[in-house]
Design a protein around this motif. Structure first.
Motif, PDB file in Angstrom:
ATOM      1  N   GLY A   5     -17.687  57.173 118.032  1.00  0.00           N
ATOM      2  CA  GLY A   5     -18.319  56.989 116.737  1.00  0.00           C
ATOM      3  C   GLY A   5     -18.827  58.262 116.085  1.00  0.00           C
ATOM      4  O   GLY A   5     -18.233  59.331 116.224  1.00  0.00           O
ATOM      5  N   ARG A  37     -20.402  51.344 112.750  1.00  0.00           N
ATOM      6  CA  ARG A  37     -19.330  52.041 112.055  1.00  0.00           C
ATOM      7  C   ARG A  37     -19.869  53.233 111.266  1.00  0.00           C
ATOM      8  O   ARG A  37     -21.006  53.216 110.820  1.00  0.00           O
ATOM      9  CB  ARG A  37     -18.613  51.075 111.109  1.00  0.00           C
ATOM     10  CG  ARG A  37     -17.856  49.974 111.863  1.00  0.00           C
ATOM     11  CD  ARG A  37     -17.083  49.089 110.890  1.00  0.00           C
ATOM     12  NE  ARG A  37     -16.410  48.018 111.568  1.00  0.00           N
ATOM     13  CZ  ARG A  37     -15.188  48.104 112.100  1.00  0.00           C
ATOM     14  NH1 ARG A  37     -14.524  49.235 112.015  1.00  0.00           N
ATOM     15  NH2 ARG A  37     -14.637  47.083 112.712  1.00  0.00           N
ATOM     16  N   HIS A  38     -19.072  54.279 111.138  1.00  0.00           N
ATOM     17  CA  HIS A  38     -17.641  54.274 111.426  1.00  0.00           C
ATOM     18  C   HIS A  38     -17.374  54.824 112.832  1.00  0.00           C
ATOM     19  O   HIS A  38     -18.027  55.739 113.287  1.00  0.00           O
ATOM     20  CB  HIS A  38     -16.893  55.112 110.384  1.00  0.00           C
ATOM     21  CG  HIS A  38     -16.952  54.504 109.012  1.00  0.00           C
ATOM     22  ND1 HIS A  38     -16.214  53.386 108.671  1.00  0.00           N
ATOM     23  CD2 HIS A  38     -17.676  54.841 107.917  1.00  0.00           C
ATOM     24  CE1 HIS A  38     -16.449  53.065 107.418  1.00  0.00           C
ATOM     25  NE2 HIS A  38     -17.344  53.933 106.927  1.00  0.00           N
ATOM     26  N   TYR A  39     -16.314  54.252 113.464  1.00  0.00           N
ATOM     27  CA  TYR A  39     -15.907  54.713 114.772  1.00  0.00           C
ATOM     28  C   TYR A  39     -14.388  54.596 114.876  1.00  0.00           C
ATOM     29  O   TYR A  39     -13.735  53.956 114.061  1.00  0.00           O
ATOM     30  CB  TYR A  39     -16.581  53.923 115.892  1.00  0.00           C
ATOM     31  CG  TYR A  39     -16.412  52.421 115.818  1.00  0.00           C
ATOM     32  CD1 TYR A  39     -15.195  51.807 116.154  1.00  0.00           C
ATOM     33  CD2 TYR A  39     -17.468  51.621 115.417  1.00  0.00           C
ATOM     34  CE1 TYR A  39     -15.048  50.432 116.091  1.00  0.00           C
ATOM     35  CE2 TYR A  39     -17.321  50.234 115.351  1.00  0.00           C
ATOM     36  CZ  TYR A  39     -16.119  49.655 115.689  1.00  0.00           C
ATOM     37  OH  TYR A  39     -15.975  48.292 115.620  1.00  0.00           O
TER      38      TYR A  39
END
Length: 219
Positions: free
Chosen positions: A156, A163-165
């Motif tokens: 991540g 998120r975001h990852y």
């Protein structure tokens, strides 16, 4: 994994985070598996780590060089049996330097001096929640080596567990290095795929993950 129909390409997952598929040879994997089996027998054995909130990690862990317990490093394992952990071998330092060279370019690993390894063993549905490796005083990269069953490695950002990852599949023999801007990125293992390991690795079942770090503690 050797013998793949479609070889996987190395990838820069984020700035400072590099995935190198199949970096460990089968022979080196077997050597690492045997070393880990020795460390798992003691002087501080493989164990499930208890968290401050009373939760128990599903992975089993053994440490080399320094003993990690949430959220600090010590030379002795006061939360297990009080023994001093196994020393960190020079050959593991050299392997870490070679890994950093592979990820970042020739010569990048010259000053890398890992002094601890956290060995995590995944079996029976074990997972790892999103977390940061932030108990080290050094900002040097973390070197992660995978042996045995494949897994989803969720990588991540440095700000939040959500998120975001990016989800990366790590297979037996894979190298993942994260440092620089990605050194404190949240990461975890939400799923392991049983029975996907390479038999040539020496692993009978489960997933072995070895992470090399610089504690920055000296001594």
């Amino acid at each position: 994994m050797s013998g793949e129909l479609f070889p996987r390409a190395r990838a820069v997952v984020a700035d400072g985070a590099v995935h190198v598929p199949g970096w460990l040879t089968a022979e080196r994997q077997r050597e690492l598996v045997e070393a880990c089996r020795g460390w798992a027998r003691g002087p501080v054995p493989l164990r499930h780590t208890t968290l401050p909130n009373g939760g128990v990690m599903s992975v089993r862990t053994v440490c080399v060089g320094w003993h990690w317990q949430p959220y600090r490093y010590t030379r002795t394992a006061g939360d297990v049996n009080g023994a001093r952990v196994a020393p960190f071998p020079q050959w593991l330092v050299e392997l870490g330097r070679a890994a950093v060279d592979e990820a970042y370019g020739e010569g990048a690993g010259a000053g890398y001096a890992p002094d601890t390894a956290l060995v995590n063993f995944y079996e029976g549905g074990a997972k790892m929640g999103m977390h940061q490796d932030k108990d080290e005083k050094s900002g040097a990269p973390v070197v992660s080596l995978s042996i045995g069953d494949s897994c989803v490695f969720r990588f991540g950002n440095t700000e939040t567990r959500t998120r975001h990852y990016t989800d990366v599949e790590l297979a037996s023999g894979d190298l993942f290095v994260f440092g620089g801007p990605s050194r404190l990125a949240f990461h975890g293992v939400p799923e392991v795929y049983p029975g996907t390991g390479d038999p040539a690795s020496g692993m009978r079942a489960g997933r072995l993950n070895i992470t090399l770090r610089e504690t920055g503690l000296g001594g």
